[in-house]
Design a protein around this motif. Sequence first.
Motif, mmCIF file in Angstrom:
data_model
loop_
_atom_site.group_PDB
_atom_site.id
_atom_site.type_symbol
_atom_site.label_atom_id
_atom_site.label_comp_id
_atom_site.label_asym_id
_atom_site.label_seq_id
_atom_site.Cartn_x
_atom_site.Cartn_y
_atom_site.Cartn_z
ATOM 1 N N GLN A 142 75.459 51.775 47.066
ATOM 2 C CA GLN A 142 75.306 50.902 48.234
ATOM 3 C C GLN A 142 74.891 51.711 49.457
ATOM 4 O OE1 GLN A 142 79.028 48.701 48.632
ATOM 5 N NE2 GLN A 142 77.873 46.787 48.670
ATOM 6 N N GLY A 143 75.494 52.872 49.600
ATOM 7 C CA GLY A 143 75.112 53.745 50.718
ATOM 8 C C GLY A 143 73.643 54.143 50.615
ATOM 9 N N MET A 144 73.223 54.490 49.394
ATOM 10 C CA MET A 144 71.832 54.881 49.201
ATOM 11 C C MET A 144 70.906 53.686 49.430
ATOM 12 S SD MET A 144 72.295 57.382 45.884
ATOM 13 C CE MET A 144 70.593 57.627 45.568
ATOM 14 N N SER A 146 71.498 51.143 51.363
ATOM 15 C CA SER A 146 71.473 50.909 52.815
ATOM 16 C C SER A 146 70.513 51.885 53.480
ATOM 17 C CB SER A 146 72.864 51.085 53.420
ATOM 18 O OG SER A 146 73.738 50.114 52.951
ATOM 19 N N GLN A 147 70.564 53.141 53.052
ATOM 20 C CA GLN A 147 69.659 54.138 53.611
ATOM 21 C C GLN A 147 68.203 53.779 53.264
ATOM 22 O OE1 GLN A 147 70.897 57.907 52.040
ATOM 23 N NE2 GLN A 147 72.663 58.082 53.441
ATOM 24 N N LEU A 148 67.994 53.357 51.995
ATOM 25 C CA LEU A 148 66.639 53.009 51.578
ATOM 26 C C LEU A 148 66.133 51.774 52.334
ATOM 27 C CD1 LEU A 148 66.714 53.638 47.716
ATOM 28 C CD2 LEU A 148 65.477 54.933 49.455
ATOM 29 N N VAL A 149 67.024 50.775 52.496
ATOM 30 C CA VAL A 149 66.607 49.566 53.230
ATOM 31 C C VAL A 149 66.268 49.952 54.669
ATOM 32 C CG1 VAL A 149 67.472 47.368 54.180
ATOM 33 C CG2 VAL A 149 67.822 47.925 51.766
ATOM 34 N N ALA A 150 67.090 50.809 55.242
ATOM 35 C CA ALA A 150 66.809 51.256 56.616
ATOM 36 C C ALA A 150 65.492 52.020 56.634
ATOM 37 C CB ALA A 150 67.957 52.112 57.145
ATOM 38 N N ARG A 151 65.298 52.874 55.652
ATOM 39 C CA ARG A 151 64.064 53.658 55.574
ATOM 40 C C ARG A 151 62.863 52.731 55.375
ATOM 41 N NH1 ARG A 151 61.857 58.652 56.219
ATOM 42 N NH2 ARG A 151 60.407 59.085 54.598
ATOM 43 N N ILE A 152 63.049 51.732 54.465
ATOM 44 C CA ILE A 152 61.959 50.774 54.243
ATOM 45 C C ILE A 152 61.671 50.012 55.539
ATOM 46 C CG2 ILE A 152 61.358 48.616 53.047
ATOM 47 C CD1 ILE A 152 62.706 49.741 50.549
ATOM 48 N N GLY A 153 62.753 49.648 56.231
ATOM 49 C CA GLY A 153 62.585 48.969 57.523
ATOM 50 C C GLY A 153 61.788 49.840 58.496
ATOM 51 N N ASN A 154 62.137 51.121 58.523
ATOM 52 C CA ASN A 154 61.431 52.061 59.391
ATOM 53 C C ASN A 154 59.978 52.205 58.938
ATOM 54 O OD1 ASN A 154 63.716 52.542 60.898
ATOM 55 N ND2 ASN A 154 64.278 54.422 59.820
ATOM 56 N N LEU A 155 59.789 52.294 57.630
ATOM 57 C CA LEU A 155 58.433 52.433 57.114
ATOM 58 C C LEU A 155 57.607 51.171 57.404
ATOM 59 C CD1 LEU A 155 58.975 54.217 53.666
ATOM 60 C CD2 LEU A 155 57.962 55.182 55.725
ATOM 61 N N ASP A 156 58.238 50.008 57.257
ATOM 62 C CA ASP A 156 57.522 48.760 57.580
ATOM 63 C C ASP A 156 57.151 48.723 59.074
ATOM 64 O OD1 ASP A 156 57.328 47.569 55.105
ATOM 65 O OD2 ASP A 156 59.148 46.352 55.286
ATOM 66 N N ALA A 157 58.098 49.146 59.872
ATOM 67 C CA ALA A 157 57.825 49.171 61.324
ATOM 68 C C ALA A 157 56.697 50.160 61.602
ATOM 69 C CB ALA A 157 59.083 49.540 62.094
ATOM 70 N N GLU A 158 56.790 51.325 60.917
ATOM 71 C CA GLU A 158 55.738 52.339 61.086
ATOM 72 C C GLU A 158 54.406 51.788 60.588
ATOM 73 O OE1 GLU A 158 54.273 56.043 62.178
ATOM 74 O OE2 GLU A 158 56.250 55.286 62.571
#
Length: 176
Positions: A142-144, A146-158
């Motif tokens: 779940q931690g990973m 969450s990190q991946l979703v956050a990263r994907i969110g960042n990548l989508d924003a990027e």
Amino acid sequence: MASDVATLSEPPWAMAMLIQQPVDAPGGVTSWKAEAGPSELPARWQRQSLEDGAQIRRLTQHNSHLEAELALLKQRLRQLEEENLGLAAAAQRPDLEMKLEAAQSTNIRLESECRRLQAESVRNALLESQQVDIAQSFEELQGMVSQLVARIGNLDAERLRLSTEKVKAEALVQSL
């Protein structure tokens, strides 16, 4: 009236006085006459004394035989009572044997159930350990995630920002 039985302490001639026979006299009157006279007493007394002594010995011997027989009968009674107790215990033995067999089969069944429950307990402990491991792995996952979703969110924003910049750059290139 004097005693009807002579005692051993009385002289032999006193017996003649005490042994009397009833005699019916004329007119229905009963009188008594001595059975033996004073001259006959010593020989008769001796004969009677010998007969009485022999009878006393026979009776004494008979009494001792009866006492011995009574002692044997009492001993046999004790033996029979002991045998009776043994037979009563033996009569109860089949019941006891059946109860023992039932208790042994119950014991075997309970031991089998105990072994099954112990194996089940070991299996449950193993499953609980695995469940703890899985829960820990799930938390890590779940931690990973969450990190991946956050990263994907960042990548989508990027990507969105880059895409917007690209559109602006293309529009700038076209406008030039």
